[in-house]
Design a protein around this motif. Structure first.
Motif, PDB file in Angstrom:
ATOM      1  N   GLY A  29       9.760  14.753  -6.641  1.00  0.00           N
ATOM      2  CA  GLY A  29       8.469  15.442  -6.492  1.00  0.00           C
ATOM      3  C   GLY A  29       7.435  14.513  -5.881  1.00  0.00           C
ATOM      4  O   GLY A  29       6.563  14.938  -5.131  1.00  0.00           O
ATOM      5  N   ALA A  30       7.546  13.218  -6.209  1.00  0.00           N
ATOM      6  CA  ALA A  30       6.597  12.236  -5.677  1.00  0.00           C
ATOM      7  C   ALA A  30       7.127  11.690  -4.352  1.00  0.00           C
ATOM      8  O   ALA A  30       8.317  11.756  -4.063  1.00  0.00           O
ATOM      9  N   GLY A  31       6.207  11.130  -3.582  1.00  0.00           N
ATOM     10  CA  GLY A  31       6.609  10.443  -2.358  1.00  0.00           C
ATOM     11  C   GLY A  31       6.936   8.992  -2.680  1.00  0.00           C
ATOM     12  O   GLY A  31       6.419   8.448  -3.650  1.00  0.00           O
ATOM     13  N   HIS A  32       7.806   8.399  -1.893  1.00  0.00           N
ATOM     14  CA  HIS A  32       8.197   7.005  -2.134  1.00  0.00           C
ATOM     15  C   HIS A  32       8.453   6.309  -0.802  1.00  0.00           C
ATOM     16  O   HIS A  32       8.733   6.987   0.208  1.00  0.00           O
ATOM     17  N   LEU A  85      -0.809  18.874  -0.595  1.00  0.00           N
ATOM     18  CA  LEU A  85       0.127  20.023  -0.561  1.00  0.00           C
ATOM     19  C   LEU A  85       1.545  19.478  -0.499  1.00  0.00           C
ATOM     20  O   LEU A  85       1.844  18.639   0.359  1.00  0.00           O
ATOM     21  N   ARG A  86       2.465  20.002  -1.375  1.00  0.00           N
ATOM     22  CA  ARG A  86       3.820  19.468  -1.330  1.00  0.00           C
ATOM     23  C   ARG A  86       4.865  20.574  -1.533  1.00  0.00           C
ATOM     24  O   ARG A  86       4.634  21.530  -2.287  1.00  0.00           O
ATOM     25  N   SER A  87       6.004  20.392  -0.900  1.00  0.00           N
ATOM     26  CA  SER A  87       7.146  21.281  -1.105  1.00  0.00           C
ATOM     27  C   SER A  87       8.382  20.612  -0.539  1.00  0.00           C
ATOM     28  O   SER A  87       8.285  19.826   0.420  1.00  0.00           O
ATOM     29  N   ASN A 134       0.801  -1.223   0.000  1.00  0.00           N
ATOM     30  CA  ASN A 134       0.000   0.000   0.000  1.00  0.00           C
ATOM     31  C   ASN A 134       0.836   1.277   0.000  1.00  0.00           C
ATOM     32  O   ASN A 134       0.652   2.190   0.806  1.00  0.00           O
ATOM     33  N   GLU A 135       1.753   1.375  -0.955  1.00  0.00           N
ATOM     34  CA  GLU A 135       2.527   2.630  -1.058  1.00  0.00           C
ATOM     35  C   GLU A 135       1.614   3.750  -1.529  1.00  0.00           C
ATOM     36  O   GLU A 135       1.703   4.885  -1.062  1.00  0.00           O
ATOM     37  N   GLU A 136       0.708   3.462  -2.478  1.00  0.00           N
ATOM     38  CA  GLU A 136      -0.029   4.550  -3.128  1.00  0.00           C
ATOM     39  C   GLU A 136      -1.018   5.264  -2.199  1.00  0.00           C
ATOM     40  O   GLU A 136      -1.280   6.453  -2.372  1.00  0.00           O
ATOM     41  N   GLY A 137      -1.600   4.556  -1.270  1.00  0.00           N
ATOM     42  CA  GLY A 137      -2.575   5.209  -0.389  1.00  0.00           C
ATOM     43  C   GLY A 137      -3.850   5.594  -1.112  1.00  0.00           C
ATOM     44  O   GLY A 137      -4.638   6.403  -0.618  1.00  0.00           O
ATOM     45  N   GLU A 180      10.918   8.827 -12.692  1.00  0.00           N
ATOM     46  CA  GLU A 180      10.891  10.188 -12.138  1.00  0.00           C
ATOM     47  C   GLU A 180       9.475  10.682 -11.872  1.00  0.00           C
ATOM     48  O   GLU A 180       9.225  11.416 -10.924  1.00  0.00           O
ATOM     49  N   GLN A 181       8.550  10.328 -12.729  1.00  0.00           N
ATOM     50  CA  GLN A 181       7.154  10.786 -12.648  1.00  0.00           C
ATOM     51  C   GLN A 181       7.068  12.304 -12.859  1.00  0.00           C
ATOM     52  O   GLN A 181       6.107  12.943 -12.437  1.00  0.00           O
ATOM     53  N   GLY A 182       8.056  12.857 -13.504  1.00  0.00           N
ATOM     54  CA  GLY A 182       8.113  14.274 -13.842  1.00  0.00           C
ATOM     55  C   GLY A 182       8.942  14.435 -15.109  1.00  0.00           C
ATOM     56  O   GLY A 182       9.532  13.473 -15.601  1.00  0.00           O
ATOM     57  N   PRO A 194      -3.156   6.694   4.557  1.00  0.00           N
ATOM     58  CA  PRO A 194      -2.324   7.519   3.699  1.00  0.00           C
ATOM     59  C   PRO A 194      -1.397   6.702   2.817  1.00  0.00           C
ATOM     60  O   PRO A 194      -1.260   5.483   2.996  1.00  0.00           O
ATOM     61  N   ALA A 195      -0.716   7.397   1.910  1.00  0.00           N
ATOM     62  CA  ALA A 195       0.348   6.777   1.115  1.00  0.00           C
ATOM     63  C   ALA A 195       1.475   6.357   2.059  1.00  0.00           C
ATOM     64  O   ALA A 195       1.589   6.843   3.180  1.00  0.00           O
ATOM     65  N   LEU A 196       2.309   5.431   1.571  1.00  0.00           N
ATOM     66  CA  LEU A 196       3.455   4.928   2.332  1.00  0.00           C
ATOM     67  C   LEU A 196       3.007   4.317   3.662  1.00  0.00           C
ATOM     68  O   LEU A 196       3.701   4.395   4.681  1.00  0.00           O
ATOM     69  N   ARG A 219       1.458  16.981   2.666  1.00  0.00           N
ATOM     70  CA  ARG A 219       0.353  16.894   3.631  1.00  0.00           C
ATOM     71  C   ARG A 219      -0.918  16.587   2.854  1.00  0.00           C
ATOM     72  O   ARG A 219      -1.148  17.207   1.794  1.00  0.00           O
ATOM     73  N   TRP A 220      -1.724  15.663   3.345  1.00  0.00           N
ATOM     74  CA  TRP A 220      -3.060  15.420   2.789  1.00  0.00           C
ATOM     75  C   TRP A 220      -4.049  15.971   3.815  1.00  0.00           C
ATOM     76  O   TRP A 220      -4.123  15.452   4.948  1.00  0.00           O
ATOM     77  N   ILE A 221      -4.733  17.070   3.450  1.00  0.00           N
ATOM     78  CA  ILE A 221      -5.698  17.701   4.362  1.00  0.00           C
ATOM     79  C   ILE A 221      -7.108  17.411   3.845  1.00  0.00           C
ATOM     80  O   ILE A 221      -7.447  17.827   2.720  1.00  0.00           O
ATOM     81  N   SER A 258       2.869  10.258 -15.280  1.00  0.00           N
ATOM     82  CA  SER A 258       2.695   9.110 -14.381  1.00  0.00           C
ATOM     83  C   SER A 258       1.355   9.279 -13.676  1.00  0.00           C
ATOM     84  O   SER A 258       0.701  10.311 -13.794  1.00  0.00           O
ATOM     85  N   HIS A 259       0.947   8.204 -12.956  1.00  0.00           N
ATOM     86  CA  HIS A 259      -0.413   8.177 -12.382  1.00  0.00           C
ATOM     87  C   HIS A 259      -1.415   8.409 -13.506  1.00  0.00           C
ATOM     88  O   HIS A 259      -2.398   9.117 -13.389  1.00  0.00           O
ATOM     89  N   ASN A 260      -1.085   7.729 -14.634  1.00  0.00           N
ATOM     90  CA  ASN A 260      -1.872   7.783 -15.862  1.00  0.00           C
ATOM     91  C   ASN A 260      -1.523   6.507 -16.624  1.00  0.00           C
ATOM     92  O   ASN A 260      -0.355   6.121 -16.705  1.00  0.00           O
TER      93      ASN A 260
HETATM   94  O1  HGY Z   1       1.699  10.262  -3.759  1.00  0.00           O
HETATM   95  C1  HGY Z   1       2.839   9.960  -4.130  1.00  0.00           C
HETATM   96  O2  HGY Z   1       3.699  10.810  -4.276  1.00  0.00           O
HETATM   97  C2  HGY Z   1       3.181   8.515  -4.442  1.00  0.00           C
HETATM   98  O3  HGY Z   1       3.111   8.347  -5.818  1.00  0.00           O
HETATM   99  N1  HGY Z   1       2.326   7.599  -3.774  1.00  0.00           N
END
Ligand code: HGY
Ligand code: MN
Ligand code: MN
Length: 415
Positions: free
Chosen positions: A358-361, A290-292, A130-133, A195-197, A138-140, A217-219, A384-386
């Motif tokens: 840019g993506a979480g892993h 939200l990401r940075s 369940n990396e994707e969440g 890379e997904q970018g 959540p993810a990860l 953050r996922w709000i 990516s995510h497509n």
């Molecule tokens: O949300 C992410 O960045 C990863 O693709 N789960």
């Protein structure tokens, strides 16, 4: 060993394994829909286990379903070098996100077996649950439990849109192990990922040496108004949660753009209730992503989102509440492991550049408990995510070869 720097994986074998894995949990447009703890996830796990055992590995499973396939080292006391990623996908996912990192790890094992190369440290191929969440936020989630970010019982209680619990779904597919989560100690962890970018492809670089990872953050924002007839209710009398949603989404975009180039934001998950064509929306639940790379920016975006959403809802006679449903702080990867990745790219003569993910892993979670680094390869148009996500066999091979050399630099070849 003669020409150690010439060691390379078998690109065709890796490409073939990626194609076979992609047949499990197919999407509707050439990609994959292999969401966590579905039957397709279980089938992919069985295939990975068979391949790893065919390569002489011993498979272990922890209580979050994380899979660990060990190739022994010559020194049983040496901490293993872990290498892996995730097999679960988005509902409209690609064939390479996560999978390249797991099968790239397996390809290292297959290559070392073929060349009869022994290493001092064991090498462990890993699949994190369940990396994707996307089904269970959540993810990860499971690498997060492993790293002590989440409590295991809290993780078991995460539910999907139908109300199914993570713990029950894990038992249903038969992939809940007995091993305590996080008990394992690692010499190092490496993750190969697309890379997904757009950066690597645009610059003509085959390898991204990942120095940092963005935080996120996922709000979850819940906006409540009043359901009413879309035809007979005068405009001034409406309490339209859908209008509140629209203005909050505009504010979210502006907040991220105000922090350009160090911030991104969107809301990909939105539920509207009762979602009937002739009923003014009573409630909207959206998750702001939200990401940075800068924690202060994330915190400022979070604060502005809450303040501006409250003002919007007050003006429209709506109620609003917020809940943090996922996230992790920006990550700085281990300099020695990052150096091993950079040295490997140079040894192999591959074009490379330092990059922030840019993506979480899963590596972002595991970096909390072990020296960790990532290798990235380009993807076509950065998409990516497509389901149209694409890479080339050469990019896959370049990434896996850098992964091979980085892992060997830590696992230590025994002559
Ligand atoms: O949300 C992410 O960045 C990863 O693709 N789960
Ligand atoms: Mn991924
Ligand atoms: Mn992903």
């Amino acid at each position: 060993m003669a020409g150690r720097h010439n060691l390379t994986i078998a690109a065709d074998r890796l490409w073939q394994s990626l194609a076979e894995m992609a047949e499990i949990g197919p999407g509707i447009a050439g990609g994959n829909n292999r969401q966590a703890l579905t039957d397709a996830d279980g089938k992919a796990r069985r295939l990975l286990q068979r391949w790893c055992e065919d390569a002489g590995c011993t498979m272990a499973l922890d209580q979050m379903g994380n899979m660990f396939a060990t190739r022994p080292g010559t020194d049983a006391d040496a901490l293993p070098v872990y290498v892996g990623s995730h097999l679960d996908t988005q509902p409209t996912g690609g064939r390479y996100d996560g999978v390249l990192g797991v099968l790239g790890g397996l390809e290292i094992i297959r290559t070392l077996n073929e060349l009869d190369i022994k290493t001092k440290h064991p090498i462990v191929v890993t699949n994190w649950t369940n990396e994707e969440g996307t089904r269970f936020a959540p993810a990860l989630l499971s690498s997060g439990v492993f790293a002590g970010v989440h409590d295991q019982d809290w993780a078991y209680d995460r539910t999907d849109a139908e109300g199914a619990r993570f713990g029950d779904a894990l038992n249903r597919i038969g992939w809940r192990g007995e091993e305590a989560v996080g008990a394992r100690k690692m010499h190092a962890f490496f993750e190969l990922h697309i890379e997904q970018g757009p950066i690597l492809e645009a610059e003509g670089k085959e390898i991204g040496v990942v120095t940092h990872g963005q935080g996120l953050r996922w709000i979850e924002v819940t906006v409540e108004g009043r359901a009413a007839h879309t035809g007979s209710t005068p405009m001034p009398m409406r309490r339209n949660a859908g209008l509140g949603m629209a203005r909050i989404l505009e504010a979210l975009e502006a907040i991220a753009r105000d922090h350009a180039p160090d911030a991104v934001a969107a809301a990909g998950h939105i539920d509207v209730y009762p979602n009937s064509r002739n009923v003014i929306p009573e409630k909207v639940v959206l998750t702001a992503d939200l990401r940075s790379p800068i924690l202060e920016v994330i915190l400022d975006m979070e604060a502005r989102l809450e303040a501006e959403a409250r003002a919007i809802c007050d003006a429209l006679g709506l109620r609003v509440r917020f809940e943090v449903v996922g996230g992790f702080d920006p990550v700085t990867f281990d300099p020695a492991c990052v150096g091993a990745v950079r040295d490997a790219a140079e040894t192999l003569g591959l074009g490379h550049r330092d990059i922030v993910s840019g993506a979480g892993h899963d590596a972002c979670a595991i970096s909390r408990v072990a020296p960790t680094a990532m290798v990235m390869c380009p993807c076509v148009d950065g998409l990516s995510h497509n389901e149209a996500e694409e890479i080339t066999k050469d990019w896959a091979a370049a990434g896996a070869n850098v992964l091979l050399h980085a892992v060997l630099s830590m696992a230590e070849i025994v002559e």
